[in-house]
Design a protein around this motif. Structure first.
Motif, PDB file in Angstrom:
ATOM      1  N   GLY A 132       7.403 -51.294  -3.171  1.00  0.00           N
ATOM      2  CA  GLY A 132       8.855 -51.385  -3.091  1.00  0.00           C
ATOM      3  C   GLY A 132       9.555 -50.243  -3.795  1.00  0.00           C
ATOM      4  O   GLY A 132      10.575 -49.740  -3.336  1.00  0.00           O
ATOM      5  N   LEU A 133       8.991 -49.777  -4.911  1.00  0.00           N
ATOM      6  CA  LEU A 133       9.596 -48.673  -5.639  1.00  0.00           C
ATOM      7  C   LEU A 133       9.648 -47.393  -4.821  1.00  0.00           C
ATOM      8  O   LEU A 133      10.568 -46.592  -4.954  1.00  0.00           O
ATOM      9  N   SER A 134       8.652 -47.190  -3.944  1.00  0.00           N
ATOM     10  CA  SER A 134       8.554 -45.935  -3.202  1.00  0.00           C
ATOM     11  C   SER A 134       9.729 -45.707  -2.272  1.00  0.00           C
ATOM     12  O   SER A 134      10.013 -44.582  -1.883  1.00  0.00           O
ATOM     13  N   HIS A 135      10.447 -46.793  -1.887  1.00  0.00           N
ATOM     14  CA  HIS A 135      11.582 -46.665  -0.983  1.00  0.00           C
ATOM     15  C   HIS A 135      12.897 -46.964  -1.688  1.00  0.00           C
ATOM     16  O   HIS A 135      13.932 -47.075  -1.038  1.00  0.00           O
ATOM     17  N   ALA A 136      12.853 -47.073  -3.019  1.00  0.00           N
ATOM     18  CA  ALA A 136      14.049 -47.453  -3.756  1.00  0.00           C
ATOM     19  C   ALA A 136      15.153 -46.405  -3.662  1.00  0.00           C
ATOM     20  O   ALA A 136      16.323 -46.716  -3.849  1.00  0.00           O
TER      21      ALA A 136
ATOM     22  N   PRO B 164      -4.224 -56.860   2.141  1.00  0.00           N
ATOM     23  CA  PRO B 164      -3.330 -57.283   1.056  1.00  0.00           C
ATOM     24  C   PRO B 164      -3.067 -56.230  -0.004  1.00  0.00           C
ATOM     25  O   PRO B 164      -2.306 -56.480  -0.940  1.00  0.00           O
ATOM     26  N   ASP B 165      -3.673 -55.052   0.157  1.00  0.00           N
ATOM     27  CA  ASP B 165      -3.332 -53.959  -0.754  1.00  0.00           C
ATOM     28  C   ASP B 165      -2.009 -53.312  -0.372  1.00  0.00           C
ATOM     29  O   ASP B 165      -1.539 -52.398  -1.067  1.00  0.00           O
ATOM     30  N   THR B 166      -1.400 -53.744   0.727  1.00  0.00           N
ATOM     31  CA  THR B 166      -0.085 -53.243   1.131  1.00  0.00           C
ATOM     32  C   THR B 166       0.879 -54.410   1.285  1.00  0.00           C
ATOM     33  O   THR B 166       0.475 -55.537   1.579  1.00  0.00           O
TER      34      THR B 166
ATOM     35  N   ARG C 121       3.234 -50.679   7.274  1.00  0.00           N
ATOM     36  CA  ARG C 121       3.675 -51.385   6.073  1.00  0.00           C
ATOM     37  C   ARG C 121       4.133 -50.415   4.988  1.00  0.00           C
ATOM     38  O   ARG C 121       5.168 -50.618   4.351  1.00  0.00           O
ATOM     39  N   GLU C 122       3.328 -49.373   4.753  1.00  0.00           N
ATOM     40  CA  GLU C 122       3.686 -48.403   3.717  1.00  0.00           C
ATOM     41  C   GLU C 122       5.023 -47.739   4.025  1.00  0.00           C
ATOM     42  O   GLU C 122       5.782 -47.400   3.110  1.00  0.00           O
ATOM     43  N   TRP C 123       5.316 -47.541   5.301  1.00  0.00           N
ATOM     44  CA  TRP C 123       6.584 -46.941   5.693  1.00  0.00           C
ATOM     45  C   TRP C 123       7.707 -47.971   5.724  1.00  0.00           C
ATOM     46  O   TRP C 123       8.879 -47.603   5.760  1.00  0.00           O
ATOM     47  N   ASP C 124       7.355 -49.264   5.706  1.00  0.00           N
ATOM     48  CA  ASP C 124       8.315 -50.369   5.801  1.00  0.00           C
ATOM     49  C   ASP C 124       9.238 -50.155   6.999  1.00  0.00           C
ATOM     50  O   ASP C 124      10.472 -50.132   6.882  1.00  0.00           O
ATOM     51  N   ALA C 125       8.619 -50.021   8.161  1.00  0.00           N
ATOM     52  CA  ALA C 125       9.314 -49.519   9.345  1.00  0.00           C
ATOM     53  C   ALA C 125      10.286 -50.530   9.948  1.00  0.00           C
ATOM     54  O   ALA C 125       9.967 -51.714  10.096  1.00  0.00           O
ATOM     55  N   ASP C 126      11.462 -50.028  10.319  1.00  0.00           N
ATOM     56  CA  ASP C 126      12.391 -50.771  11.167  1.00  0.00           C
ATOM     57  C   ASP C 126      11.980 -50.651  12.623  1.00  0.00           C
ATOM     58  O   ASP C 126      12.121 -51.606  13.399  1.00  0.00           O
ATOM     59  N   LEU C 127      11.528 -49.455  12.998  1.00  0.00           N
ATOM     60  CA  LEU C 127      11.148 -49.158  14.376  1.00  0.00           C
ATOM     61  C   LEU C 127       9.795 -48.477  14.385  1.00  0.00           C
ATOM     62  O   LEU C 127       9.518 -47.603  13.555  1.00  0.00           O
TER      63      LEU C 127
END
Length: 300
Positions: free
Chosen positions: A17-21, A162-164, A122-128
């Motif tokens: 979560g911090l990576s996209h803060a 689960p690591d992501t 997941r790492e990108w937390d993608a919308d699209l």
């Protein structure tokens, strides 16, 4: 394999979560998968640049390293060359890029590869998310599409990889266009107008992919160097501009109905170039209102 305990799992979620803060409110996160180092740039380069210009976060991923995608050279040196090409393309377009170390022509639908795709989404937390349809001509294209489609549900499941951290939003998955009709043809749910200036930008992005657009890639031949003015950077880029304006012009013509839907009849009639996309039947099924938020170009 010993499962992760709850504390390591929570820490993974926290640091993800911090990576996209640093994202500003309203920032969209878009990831596009191409089978080879050029596919996402070809299919999505104009729209990707539009997102980037508005301050949204864009990442293009090549699922293979492209190491047999040339008629004259292959192996590690070609993979290195093609990685450098998409890195230069990304600099010109304003997005991030990654090339996975999977051999060209050998992409398979495996659990390992599905997990790779799911982790990246997941790492990108993608919308699209964008990728090929699983009905395309190339086995790598088809399998990339299947991997994206298979990840569409799994990215939501907390204890899958689960690591992501699971995606925090209702992610929409989209297909690139193709001309194939069996078992079903491509259907343009969304079409994005590309202006004359933006076409110049797309040509500049594609121009960086020298091994493919000038030397012919896997299906080139010795005479192509002369035919495509490989040693004359001015002439070859002029030729490239003509080729790509024709290509994006056909997209605009073939999917005019989608342009009318999103831009209105009057504006759509004057759109010369476009990129088009189909909403995948898996993943979140967006409303018209949500699509206008995810594609913030229709009131230009």
């Amino acid at each position: 394999m010993k499962p992760l305990g709850i504390l390591p799992l929570l820490l993974c979620f926290f640091f993800a979560g911090l990576s996209h803060a640093e994202d500003k409110p309203g920032t969209l996160r878009i990831i596009a998968f191409g089978a080879h180092p050029d596919d996402a740039e070809f299919q999505f380069g104009g729209t990707a640049a539009k997102y980037a210009a508005l301050g949204h976060k864009v990442k293009l991923v090549s699922v293979t390293n492209g190491d047999i995608g040339h008629w004259k050279e292959a192996g590690g040196p070609l993979a290195i060359r093609r990685t450098a090409e998409v890195q230069e393309s990304a600099k010109r377009g304003g997005w991030e890029v990654e090339v996975l170390d999977i051999h060209d022509g050998e992409l398979m639908v495996t659990l390992e590869n599905r997990k790779k795709i799911a982790r990246l989404i997941r790492e990108w937390d993608a919308d699209l998310v964008f990728c090929h349809r699983p009905f395309d001509y190339h086995p790598d294209h088809r399998n990339a599409g299947l991997l994206m489609r298979d990840a569409a549900f799994m990215v939501q499941v907390p204890f899958y990889v689960p690591d992501t951290k699971p995606v925090s939003k209702k992610t929409v998955f989209c297909y690139f266009p193709d001309r194939f009709t069996v078992p079903i043809p491509f259907k343009a749910d969304v079409a994005v107008a590309i202006s004359e200036e933006e076409m110049d930008g797309k040509v500049h992005v594609v121009d960086a992919l020298e091994s493919q657009v000038y030397e012919g890639g896997a299906l080139g031949y010795p005479e192509i160097y002369q035919k495509r003015f490989v040693n004359d950077k001015v002439k070859r880029k002029e030729l490239l501009g003509t080729v790509w304006r024709n290509r994006q012009g056909r997209i605009a013509t073939n999917y005019r109905d989608a342009l009318v839907k999103w831009y209105g009849e009057e504006k759509a009639a004057n759109i010369k170039y476009a990129e088009a996309f189909e909403i995948c039947e898996y993943g979140h099924q967006p409303s018209t209102v949500l699509l206008r938020e995810l594609f913030p170009f229709f009131n230009e």
